[in-house]
Design a protein around this motif. Structure first.
Motif, PDB file in Angstrom:
ATOM      1  N   MET A  34      65.399  48.100  -7.096  1.00 44.99           N
ATOM      2  CA  MET A  34      64.473  48.431  -8.182  1.00 44.99           C
ATOM      3  C   MET A  34      63.178  49.012  -7.613  1.00 44.99           C
ATOM      4  N   ILE A  35      62.642  48.379  -6.577  1.00 42.05           N
ATOM      5  CA  ILE A  35      61.387  48.835  -5.978  1.00 42.05           C
ATOM      6  C   ILE A  35      61.601  50.175  -5.273  1.00 42.05           C
ATOM      7  N   SER A  36      62.712  50.307  -4.575  1.00 40.42           N
ATOM      8  CA  SER A  36      63.025  51.558  -3.884  1.00 40.42           C
ATOM      9  C   SER A  36      63.100  52.710  -4.883  1.00 40.42           C
ATOM     10  N   HIS A  37      63.775  52.485  -5.994  1.00 38.72           N
ATOM     11  CA  HIS A  37      63.896  53.509  -7.040  1.00 38.72           C
ATOM     12  C   HIS A  37      62.515  53.928  -7.544  1.00 38.72           C
ATOM     13  N   ILE A  39      59.546  53.683  -6.031  1.00 36.74           N
ATOM     14  CA  ILE A  39      58.730  54.360  -5.018  1.00 36.74           C
ATOM     15  C   ILE A  39      59.271  55.755  -4.710  1.00 36.74           C
ATOM     16  N   ILE A  40      60.580  55.877  -4.573  1.00 37.51           N
ATOM     17  CA  ILE A  40      61.158  57.187  -4.281  1.00 37.51           C
ATOM     18  C   ILE A  40      60.912  58.159  -5.435  1.00 37.51           C
ATOM     19  N   ASN A  41      60.937  57.657  -6.663  1.00 38.79           N
ATOM     20  CA  ASN A  41      60.667  58.511  -7.824  1.00 38.79           C
ATOM     21  C   ASN A  41      59.187  58.787  -8.021  1.00 38.79           C
ATOM     22  N   ASN A  42      58.343  58.176  -7.202  1.00 37.37           N
ATOM     23  CA  ASN A  42      56.900  58.382  -7.298  1.00 37.37           C
ATOM     24  C   ASN A  42      56.339  58.808  -5.939  1.00 37.37           C
ATOM     25  N   SER A  43      56.932  59.871  -5.386  1.00 41.21           N
ATOM     26  CA  SER A  43      56.447  60.540  -4.166  1.00 41.21           C
ATOM     27  C   SER A  43      56.606  59.734  -2.895  1.00 41.21           C
ATOM     28  N   GLY A  44      57.523  58.788  -2.853  1.00 38.31           N
ATOM     29  CA  GLY A  44      57.690  57.977  -1.657  1.00 38.31           C
ATOM     30  C   GLY A  44      59.007  58.226  -0.947  1.00 38.31           C
ATOM     31  N   THR A  45      59.135  57.586   0.212  1.00 31.41           N
ATOM     32  CA  THR A  45      60.358  57.682   1.011  1.00 31.41           C
ATOM     33  C   THR A  45      61.016  56.307   1.048  1.00 31.41           C
ATOM     34  N   ASP A  46      62.235  56.272   1.576  1.00 33.27           N
ATOM     35  CA  ASP A  46      62.937  55.004   1.712  1.00 33.27           C
ATOM     36  C   ASP A  46      62.174  54.057   2.647  1.00 33.27           C
ATOM     37  N   ALA A  49      59.294  52.629   0.848  1.00 32.26           N
ATOM     38  CA  ALA A  49      59.767  51.618  -0.105  1.00 32.26           C
ATOM     39  C   ALA A  49      60.004  50.293   0.611  1.00 32.26           C
ATOM     40  N   LYS A  50      60.615  50.361   1.807  1.00 29.34           N
ATOM     41  CA  LYS A  50      60.847  49.137   2.579  1.00 29.34           C
ATOM     42  C   LYS A  50      59.533  48.462   2.952  1.00 29.34           C
ATOM     43  N   ASP A  51      58.548  49.260   3.375  1.00 25.16           N
ATOM     44  CA  ASP A  51      57.241  48.704   3.748  1.00 25.16           C
ATOM     45  C   ASP A  51      56.562  48.027   2.563  1.00 25.16           C
ATOM     46  N   ILE A  52      56.533  48.718   1.442  1.00 27.27           N
ATOM     47  CA  ILE A  52      55.865  48.180   0.241  1.00 27.27           C
ATOM     48  C   ILE A  52      56.579  46.927  -0.237  1.00 27.27           C
ATOM     49  N   TYR A  53      57.919  46.950  -0.240  1.00 29.34           N
ATOM     50  CA  TYR A  53      58.669  45.780  -0.684  1.00 29.34           C
ATOM     51  C   TYR A  53      58.389  44.592   0.231  1.00 29.34           C
TER      52      TYR A  53
END
Length: 190
Positions: A34-37, A39-46, A49-53
């Motif tokens: 859910m978090i990856s989706h 972040i990736i849909n809001n200008s982020g990378t995988d 997403a891992k870092d933020i999660y």
């Protein structure tokens, strides 16, 4: 099929309190998609997403361990809100966000953000039910146009309409039916 020890939010929190690494490992796997989706849909990378999660899970973990968390929502909702705020802050720092966010004062507090997220989830549930009730071909037509971003010409060919005006008219009628189903079922919380 073996059931997980951590099927409930309470079991996950209890596992973390008892230093059971399996609870934390389960939590990592459970809500990352859910978090990856997001972040990736809001200008982020995988990787971002891992870092933020990871940062979000650490916030959650530390609050559980210090007994300073009074959870009034699902863990999923809490993590989404924390990670969303962390991501918006990171975007602001990187200059990838249109509106500069100077400090955390500009964010809604987490307590204000959670009820809005829960209300959005409830509305999505009502919309999914309305789509289920809508039936074919309206459901597929609306999904093709709004979700799959297909053009009117593609829809004309798929459904066998005579021209794009006919397809647009049918889409309009389907959308009106969907709105009626949604607002018949949706009751805003007071």
């Amino acid at each position: 099929m073996r059931k997980s020890l951590y099927e409930t939010d309470e079991a996950i929190m209890e596992g973390i309190r008892n230093d059971d690494e399996r609870a934390l490992a389960h939590l990592y796997k459970l809500h990352f998609p859910m978090i990856s989706h997001f972040i990736i849909n809001n200008s982020g990378t995988d990787d971002e997403a891992k870092d933020i999660y990871q940062e979000g899970v650490i916030v959650f973990y530390e609050k559980i361990k210090s007994n300073s968390l009074e959870l009034s929502c699902q863990i999923k909702t809490y993590l989404y809100s924390v990670c969303r705020r962390l991501w918006l802050k990171r975007l602001a720092e990187k200059g990838r966000y249109a509106n500069r966010i100077e400090d955390s004062e500009n964010y809604l507090s987490l307590e204000e953000d959670v009820p809005q997220h829960e209300e959005n989830e409830r509305q999505f549930g009502v919309m999914a039910e309305a789509l289920d009730q809508l039936g074919e071909p309206c459901r597929t037509l609306l999904e093709d146009f709004y979700i799959r971003a297909q053009g009117m010409q593609d829809i004309v060919e798929k459904f066998g309409y005579t021209n794009t005006d006919t397809a647009k008219n049918q889409k309009y009628k389907c959308l009106q039916r969907l709105k009626k189903l949604f607002f018949t079922s949706y009751k805003p919380e007071v």
